[in-house]
Scaffold this motif. Sequence first.
Motif, short mmCIF file in Angstrom:
data_model
loop_
_atom_site.label_atom_id
_atom_site.label_comp_id
_atom_site.label_asym_id
_atom_site.label_seq_id
_atom_site.Cartn_x
_atom_site.Cartn_y
_atom_site.Cartn_z
N ALA A 146 0.85 -1.19 0.00
CA ALA A 146 0.00 0.00 0.00
C ALA A 146 0.89 1.24 0.00
N HIS A 147 0.42 2.28 -0.71
CA HIS A 147 1.08 3.58 -0.63
C HIS A 147 0.31 4.41 0.37
N VAL A 148 1.01 4.89 1.41
CA VAL A 148 0.38 5.68 2.46
C VAL A 148 0.93 7.10 2.38
N ASP A 149 0.06 8.05 2.10
CA ASP A 149 0.47 9.46 2.02
C ASP A 149 0.42 10.07 3.42
N ILE A 150 1.50 10.75 3.78
CA ILE A 150 1.62 11.34 5.12
C ILE A 150 1.86 12.83 4.94
N SER A 151 1.02 13.63 5.61
CA SER A 151 1.22 15.08 5.55
C SER A 151 2.08 15.51 6.74
N ILE A 152 3.21 16.12 6.44
CA ILE A 152 4.15 16.58 7.48
C ILE A 152 4.32 18.08 7.27
N VAL A 153 3.65 18.87 8.12
CA VAL A 153 3.61 20.34 8.02
C VAL A 153 3.49 20.77 6.56
N GLY A 154 2.50 20.22 5.87
CA GLY A 154 2.19 20.67 4.51
C GLY A 154 2.94 19.94 3.42
N THR A 155 4.01 19.22 3.76
CA THR A 155 4.72 18.43 2.74
C THR A 155 4.17 17.00 2.78
N ILE A 156 3.97 16.42 1.61
CA ILE A 156 3.43 15.06 1.57
C ILE A 156 4.56 14.07 1.24
N LEU A 157 4.77 13.11 2.14
CA LEU A 157 5.67 12.00 1.87
C LEU A 157 4.81 10.75 1.67
N THR A 158 5.21 9.90 0.73
CA THR A 158 4.51 8.64 0.51
C THR A 158 5.39 7.49 0.97
N ALA A 159 4.79 6.63 1.80
CA ALA A 159 5.51 5.43 2.27
C ALA A 159 4.91 4.22 1.58
N GLU A 160 5.75 3.28 1.20
CA GLU A 160 5.26 2.00 0.65
C GLU A 160 5.49 0.93 1.72
N VAL A 161 4.38 0.37 2.24
CA VAL A 161 4.46 -0.68 3.25
C VAL A 161 3.58 -1.85 2.80
N THR A 162 3.73 -2.98 3.46
CA THR A 162 2.89 -4.12 3.07
C THR A 162 1.45 -3.87 3.52
N LYS B 58 19.80 25.44 3.31
CA LYS B 58 18.53 24.75 3.05
C LYS B 58 18.86 23.49 2.24
N VAL B 59 18.25 22.37 2.61
CA VAL B 59 18.54 21.11 1.91
C VAL B 59 17.24 20.29 1.85
N TYR B 60 17.15 19.41 0.90
CA TYR B 60 15.99 18.52 0.81
C TYR B 60 16.42 17.10 1.18
N ALA B 61 15.65 16.48 2.06
CA ALA B 61 15.85 15.06 2.36
C ALA B 61 14.96 14.29 1.39
N VAL B 62 15.56 13.49 0.55
CA VAL B 62 14.83 12.74 -0.49
C VAL B 62 14.83 11.26 -0.10
N VAL B 63 13.64 10.67 -0.06
CA VAL B 63 13.54 9.28 0.40
C VAL B 63 12.61 8.50 -0.54
N LYS B 64 13.02 7.33 -0.95
CA LYS B 64 12.15 6.50 -1.77
C LYS B 64 11.02 5.94 -0.89
N PRO B 65 9.77 5.86 -1.40
CA PRO B 65 8.65 5.35 -0.59
C PRO B 65 8.96 4.00 0.07
N ASN B 66 9.68 3.13 -0.66
CA ASN B 66 9.91 1.80 -0.08
C ASN B 66 10.99 1.80 0.99
N ASP B 67 11.59 2.95 1.26
CA ASP B 67 12.60 3.04 2.34
C ASP B 67 12.00 3.66 3.60
N ILE B 68 10.71 3.95 3.58
CA ILE B 68 10.06 4.53 4.76
C ILE B 68 9.30 3.44 5.52
#
Lengths: 68, 68, 68, 68, 68, 68
Positions: free
Chosen positions: E23-39, F53-63
Motif C-alpha cells: 500500500a502507498h500511504v500518504d503522510i502530511s508533514i507540516v504541509g509536505t506530503i511523503l509517501t511510504a510503501e508498506v505491506t 537549506k537542503v531537501y531530504a529525499v527518500v524513496k517510498p519503499n525506504d520509509i
Amino acid sequence: MRISARNSIAGKVIGIRHSANTAHVDISIVGTILTAEVTNETVEELDLKIGDKVYAVVKPNDIMLGID
Amino acid sequence: MRISARNSIAGKVIGIRHSANTAHVDISIVGTILTAEVTNETVEELDLKIGDKVYAVVKPNDIMLGID
Amino acid sequence: MRISARNSIAGKVIGIRHSANTAHVDISIVGTILTAEVTNETVEELDLKIGDKVYAVVKPNDIMLGID
Amino acid sequence: MRISARNSIAGKVIGIRHSANTAHVDISIVGTILTAEVTNETVEELDLKIGDKVYAVVKPNDIMLGID
Amino acid sequence: MRISARNSIAGKVIGIRHSANTAHVDISIVGTILTAEVTNETVEELDLKIGDKVYAVVKPNDIMLGID
Amino acid sequence: MRISARNSIAGKVIGIRHSANTAHVDISIVGTILTAEVTNETVEELDLKIGDKVYAVVKPNDIMLGID
C-alpha cells in the motif's frame, strides 16, 4: 550462493578505500564510476583487488531516476 | 531539485510496465538492462517515454558486489 | 554470479504471492516468517517453489534493530 | 514508538564494533550471524550490550533471495 | 517492539492506496506530503486510517540530499 | 541532474560529522532532526554548510511506519 543476476552490471574495480567497518569500492563501468559501500569482510571474502571484474547488483526499488 | 550526480549512470528507457502504484522501468546501459522500480507519479512527473535518456541513481550502500 | 554469503540466513519458501511486477515470498526461518519482495522475473529465474531452501540476503545497512 | 513487528527475527547480540558514526552489531540467530549497521546513537538509545535479545527488522523490499 | 525513535518524523495519514501486496500511504508533514510503501499487512496490523498520527521512520543511509 | 521532487522534505543543515568515507548530516525539519548518511564527496559536491537549506529525499519503499 547464487542470486538472480538480473539487475546487475559488470565493471572493473579501480579503487578500494577502507574505513573502520566498511569499504568504498569504485567500479568503472564504460567510463562511468559507481561507488559501492560494502563491509570490509565482503572485500576480503570476494578477495577484491584493483583491476578485478565485479558486478554491481542493485534491487530495482533502490534505483532512483533522474533526467537532464 | 539538484542532487549529487556522483553515483549515477546514464542509459535509455526501453520499457515501462505500470502496476497499481509503481512502475518497472527498464534501462539499457551499453547493452546491460537494469530495471528501476519507481512510483507511477515519478514516471508522470519526469514524463518518461521509451527512448528517453535517463540516469539510474543509486546510493553506494544500496549496491551489492558479485563476482563470477 | 557469486556474492558474499556473509549476511544471509537460510529458510524454506512457504508462500509466493505474485502482483503485477513483484512477488512477496514468505520464508520460514526456524518458525519466524520473513517476507521478501522480489521481481516476478527473479522468482522465475531462481525457479522458486513452495518447500524450496532459499537464503534471505540483507545488507547490514538495511537492518533496523528493535527491542522488547 | 511501535512499528509493525511483521518482518523481524529475534537474535542475541554477540558483537558491537563502533566506527566514527555507525556501529556494526553482530546478531546470532540460531547459529547464523547477521550484521546490522546502525548509528552509534541507536546503540546508545537502545542500550545494546553483548548478550542482549534484539530483533533484526528488515523491509521486504530490502531482502534479496539466493539459492545454493 | 520498540525501535530507536531517532530518525523519525511525525505526520498525519491523508491517503492509503492498496495494491496486490503493498500500500502507498500518504503522510502530511507540516504541509509536505511523503509517501511510504508498506505491506498491506502492516497497514492492517497498525490499523492505519485517514487522519491517524503516524511516524515516518527512515534509516540515515536511505536519505539522499538535494538542493535548489 | 533533475529527479522527481515528489518524496522530499525541506530542512536546514544543523550538523555535519565526517568519518573516513561518509558523513552524517543532521537536518532540522520544523523542530524534528533527521540524520542523513551521504558520502563525503556528496557533501563537497553540494557544498553543504551549517545553515544551508537542503531537501531530504527518500524513496517510498525506504520509509517504515510507526505509531505511538
